[in-house]
Design a protein around this motif. Structure first.
Motif: not given
Length: 176
Positions: A90-116
């Protein structure tokens, strides 16, 4: 195989600040491919930890793994890293690329909370205290703690809360 290895090499060079021919759009395209991984180790360990989260979800109905989770400290740490990688993206910093859009989708499907939020944890703590007080009131009136669903009108949610506490107790003491 050779082309994939070259792409991984270019990606490593880029992340190390060295000159690389790999462009942002190429990284995005590769990461959009189902099953793409920058390293084999990364792929296996991510999927293993995701499976651990799915197990946690199946037992608790949520992805709210405690920060200090004695049954699986690696899972709590992995969750912190997923949130960190998302924030880096989100901050356009290096290192976040290991979290692919596929992984985000899989976590979102479980109701993962990104900002508790701390507010949520304070509310949850207060709800726990309220239910505990309700249990104490029930005990004072009935001289036991065997709450059944038939008490739901007088003590709303108490039966379910006790059931949840017992399940959490069993889960936390599993293997002890």
């Amino acid at each position: 195989g050779h082309w994939v290895n070259r792409m991984r090499k270019y990606y490593r060079q880029r992340n190390e600040g060295k000159q690389s021919t790999l462009k942002d759009n190429q990284i995005t395209q590769l990461e959009s491919v189902e099953g793409w991984r920058w390293t084999v180790k990364d792929y296996v360990s991510w999927d293993n930890m995701y499976d651990e989260l799915v197990r946690f979800y199946s037992l608790h109905g949520n992805c709210s793994v405690p920060n200090k989770y004695p049954n699986n400290p690696k899972l709590a740490n992995w969750i912190r890293h997923q949130r960190k990688f998302r924030k880096m993206q989100e901050d356009d910093k290096e290192g976040g690329s290991s979290l692919t859009s596929n992984r985000i989708t899989r976590l979102d499907a479980l109701g993962f909370t990104w900002k508790p939020s701390k507010v949520k944890s304070i509310q949850q703590a207060q709800q726990w205290v309220d239910m505990f007080n309700s249990l104490e009131a029930f005990h004072a009136e009935n001289c036991h703690c065997e709450v059944t669903q038939s008490y739901d009108d007088e003590y709303p949610g108490l039966f379910s809360w006790i059931k949840q506490q017992r399940n959490l107790y069993k889960f936390m003491n599993k293997g002890a």
